[in-house]
Enzyme design. Structure first.
Site, PDB file in Angstrom:
ATOM      1  N   TYR A  84      -6.653   8.303  -0.120  1.00  0.00           N
ATOM      2  CA  TYR A  84      -6.266   7.090   0.612  1.00  0.00           C
ATOM      3  C   TYR A  84      -7.476   6.507   1.339  1.00  0.00           C
ATOM      4  O   TYR A  84      -7.733   5.295   1.288  1.00  0.00           O
ATOM      5  CB  TYR A  84      -5.154   7.462   1.600  1.00  0.00           C
ATOM      6  CG  TYR A  84      -4.644   6.341   2.473  1.00  0.00           C
ATOM      7  CD1 TYR A  84      -3.736   5.395   1.987  1.00  0.00           C
ATOM      8  CD2 TYR A  84      -5.039   6.242   3.809  1.00  0.00           C
ATOM      9  CE1 TYR A  84      -3.257   4.377   2.809  1.00  0.00           C
ATOM     10  CE2 TYR A  84      -4.554   5.231   4.637  1.00  0.00           C
ATOM     11  CZ  TYR A  84      -3.662   4.300   4.126  1.00  0.00           C
ATOM     12  OH  TYR A  84      -3.193   3.300   4.950  1.00  0.00           O
ATOM     13  N   GLY A 101       0.836  -1.202   0.000  1.00  0.00           N
ATOM     14  CA  GLY A 101       0.000   0.000   0.000  1.00  0.00           C
ATOM     15  C   GLY A 101       0.863   1.241   0.000  1.00  0.00           C
ATOM     16  O   GLY A 101       2.050   1.189   0.339  1.00  0.00           O
TER      17      GLY A 101
HETATM   18  N1  LIG Z   1       1.447   1.830   9.612  1.00  0.00           N
HETATM   19  C1  LIG Z   1       0.193   2.109   9.928  1.00  0.00           C
HETATM   20  O1  LIG Z   1      -0.079   2.609  11.019  1.00  0.00           O
HETATM   21  C2  LIG Z   1      -0.911   1.804   8.968  1.00  0.00           C
HETATM   22  C3  LIG Z   1      -2.200   2.252   9.306  1.00  0.00           C
HETATM   23  C4  LIG Z   1      -3.253   1.947   8.458  1.00  0.00           C
HETATM   24  C5  LIG Z   1      -3.039   1.202   7.313  1.00  0.00           C
HETATM   25  N2  LIG Z   1      -1.784   0.791   6.992  1.00  0.00           N
HETATM   26  C6  LIG Z   1      -1.627  -0.025   5.782  1.00  0.00           C
HETATM   27  O2  LIG Z   1      -0.848  -1.158   6.087  1.00  0.00           O
HETATM   28  C7  LIG Z   1      -0.193  -1.625   4.895  1.00  0.00           C
HETATM   29  C8  LIG Z   1       1.271  -1.847   5.187  1.00  0.00           C
HETATM   30  O3  LIG Z   1       1.845  -0.614   5.564  1.00  0.00           O
HETATM   31  P1  LIG Z   1       3.173  -0.462   6.447  1.00  0.00           P
HETATM   32  O4  LIG Z   1       2.876   0.529   7.484  1.00  0.00           O
HETATM   33  O5  LIG Z   1       3.691  -1.797   6.787  1.00  0.00           O
HETATM   34  O6  LIG Z   1       4.093   0.272   5.364  1.00  0.00           O
HETATM   35  P2  LIG Z   1       5.521  -0.027   4.740  1.00  0.00           P
HETATM   36  O7  LIG Z   1       5.789   1.146   3.861  1.00  0.00           O
HETATM   37  O8  LIG Z   1       6.497  -0.365   5.805  1.00  0.00           O
HETATM   38  O9  LIG Z   1       5.283  -1.317   3.844  1.00  0.00           O
HETATM   39  C9  LIG Z   1       4.563  -1.266   2.648  1.00  0.00           C
HETATM   40  C10 LIG Z   1       5.222  -2.166   1.633  1.00  0.00           C
HETATM   41  O10 LIG Z   1       4.423  -2.117   0.448  1.00  0.00           O
HETATM   42  C11 LIG Z   1       5.299  -2.027  -0.665  1.00  0.00           C
HETATM   43  N3  LIG Z   1       4.602  -1.416  -1.787  1.00  0.00           N
HETATM   44  C12 LIG Z   1       4.224  -0.111  -1.922  1.00  0.00           C
HETATM   45  N4  LIG Z   1       3.638   0.077  -3.098  1.00  0.00           N
HETATM   46  C13 LIG Z   1       3.644  -1.118  -3.745  1.00  0.00           C
HETATM   47  C14 LIG Z   1       3.193  -1.552  -5.004  1.00  0.00           C
HETATM   48  N5  LIG Z   1       2.638  -0.705  -5.884  1.00  0.00           N
HETATM   49  N6  LIG Z   1       3.357  -2.849  -5.339  1.00  0.00           N
HETATM   50  C15 LIG Z   1       3.944  -3.720  -4.463  1.00  0.00           C
HETATM   51  N7  LIG Z   1       4.407  -3.350  -3.267  1.00  0.00           N
HETATM   52  C16 LIG Z   1       4.259  -2.067  -2.907  1.00  0.00           C
HETATM   53  C17 LIG Z   1       6.468  -1.193  -0.171  1.00  0.00           C
HETATM   54  O11 LIG Z   1       7.627  -1.335  -0.985  1.00  0.00           O
HETATM   55  C18 LIG Z   1       6.637  -1.717   1.241  1.00  0.00           C
HETATM   56  O12 LIG Z   1       7.527  -2.809   1.262  1.00  0.00           O
HETATM   57  C19 LIG Z   1      -0.457  -0.565   3.831  1.00  0.00           C
HETATM   58  O13 LIG Z   1      -1.474  -1.019   2.991  1.00  0.00           O
HETATM   59  C20 LIG Z   1      -0.898   0.634   4.637  1.00  0.00           C
HETATM   60  O14 LIG Z   1      -1.736   1.482   3.888  1.00  0.00           O
HETATM   61  C21 LIG Z   1      -0.716   1.100   7.788  1.00  0.00           C
END
Ligand SMILES: NC(=O)c1ccc[n+]([C@@H]2O[C@H](COP(=O)([O-])OP(=O)(O)OC[C@H]3O[C@@H](n4cnc5c(N)ncnc54)[C@H](O)[C@@H]3O)[C@@H](O)[C@H]2O)c1
Length: 268
Positions: A172, A109
């Site tokens: 988003y 994401g």
């Molecule tokens: N961290 C939070 O508090 C939080 C809160 C709500 C939702 N989220 C969601 O959780 C999920 C994971 O987020 P995270 O916090 O671990 O972030 P992160 O950035 O650490 O990990 C996200 C991973 O997704 C990969 N990625 C991004 N775009 C991509 C694409 N087009 N194709 C393939 N891979 C892709 C990145 O390279 C990365 O490895 C996301 O969907 C994010 O929206 C996170």
């Protein structure tokens, strides 16, 4: 990225769920970083054959190598989930190496911050493409395997933004809201095929994404964020991984179409 004051995060002996009954094949998108990486670590530790699909190829390879060094069967592919052809090709490679896909977790994401009137059509489309359409491509690519097996588990990673709205990130929020709705639709459509589809909307998880958003001035620092979280601290990738492992287990077969918030009580 784990909070060092969290003894409950010692999952070295696993969270109590049985190992994968038949070395099931789990695909995790966004598995190179943050909660996706924690999910891969958890699957690998429980005997699942795990495929990391991530746009960051080198980071995905590095994660896979580390997990293989610990004895796990893990492969990595560089894939932009918005690229349908690349997604189908990568799933074909997973199938060729590991066999049909049993489990899909869509953690890939991207986040975006802009006042609503300043969101460009290009930013809007990219956020939708990666967060929503990417989930669509991945699910479509693996569901036939699950239907054929009469068993499957899909967990989408959405966001608490979809539950309560987030100002300055309407694109988003819209994408993640659609992921929640898509999860429910898929759950109903495939319930009779032995496939469960659930979503985890995280909030306040300490990952590179949240750290980068803080560094860019788009999120407050951890101490400030912690004050707004009922349990008093941020979550870690392992918190999401534990919920995910359960939802993907045999024991969770009667749970589908559900929204399981992992958020320290931020959304109740
Ligand atoms: N961290 C939070 O508090 C939080 C809160 C709500 C939702 N989220 C969601 O959780 C999920 C994971 O987020 P995270 O916090 O671990 O972030 P992160 O950035 O650490 O990990 C996200 C991973 O997704 C990969 N990625 C991004 N775009 C991509 C694409 N087009 N194709 C393939 N891979 C892709 C990145 O390279 C990365 O490895 C996301 O969907 C994010 O929206 C996170």
């Amino acid at each position: 990225m784990s909070d060092t004051n969290r003894p409950d995060l010692d999952r070295s002996s696993g969270p109590g769920l049985a190992a994968s009954p038949r070395e099931q094949v789990a695909v995790v998108t966004g598995g190179a970083s943050g909660m996706g990486l924690s999910i891969c670590e958890s699957f690998a530790a429980h005997g699942y054959r795990t495929a990391i699909l991530d746009i960051d190829g080198p980071a995905a390879q590095e994660a896979a190598e580390k997990l293989r060094a610990g004895g796990a069967a893990v492969l990595a592919r560089a894939v932009d989930v918005a690229d349908r052809e690349a997604v189908f090709e990568a799933m074909g490679q997973v199938r060729a190496e590991f066999g049909p896909v049993d489990i899909l977790v869509t953690s890939a994401g991207m986040v975006g911050f802009a006042p609503f009137t300043e969101i460009s059509p290009e930013q809007w489309h990219r956020i939708i493409e990666v967060n929503l359409t990417g989930t669509f491509h991945c699910a479509q690519a693996v569901i036939p395997d699950m239907v054929a097996a009469g068993w499957g588990r899909i967990v989408t990673i959405s966001s608490s933004s979809a539950q309560r709205g987030s100002p300055g990130m309407v694109h988003y929020t819209a994408a993640k809201g659609a992921v929640v709705a898509m999860t429910k639709g898929l759950a109903r459509e495939y319930a009779s095929c032995g496939i469960t589809v659930n979503t985890i909307p995280p909030s306040g998880i300490d990952t590179p994404m949240s750290r980068n958003s803080q560094a860019a001035g788009n999120l407050p620092d951890n101490a400030t964020m912690a004050k707004a979280i009922p349990v008093g601290h941020l979550g870690a990738g392992e918190d999401i991984a534990a919920a995910c492992l359960f939802l993907c287990s045999e024991q969770a077969g009667y749970i589908t179409g559900q929204v399981l918030g992992v958020n320290g009580g931020s959304v109740i």
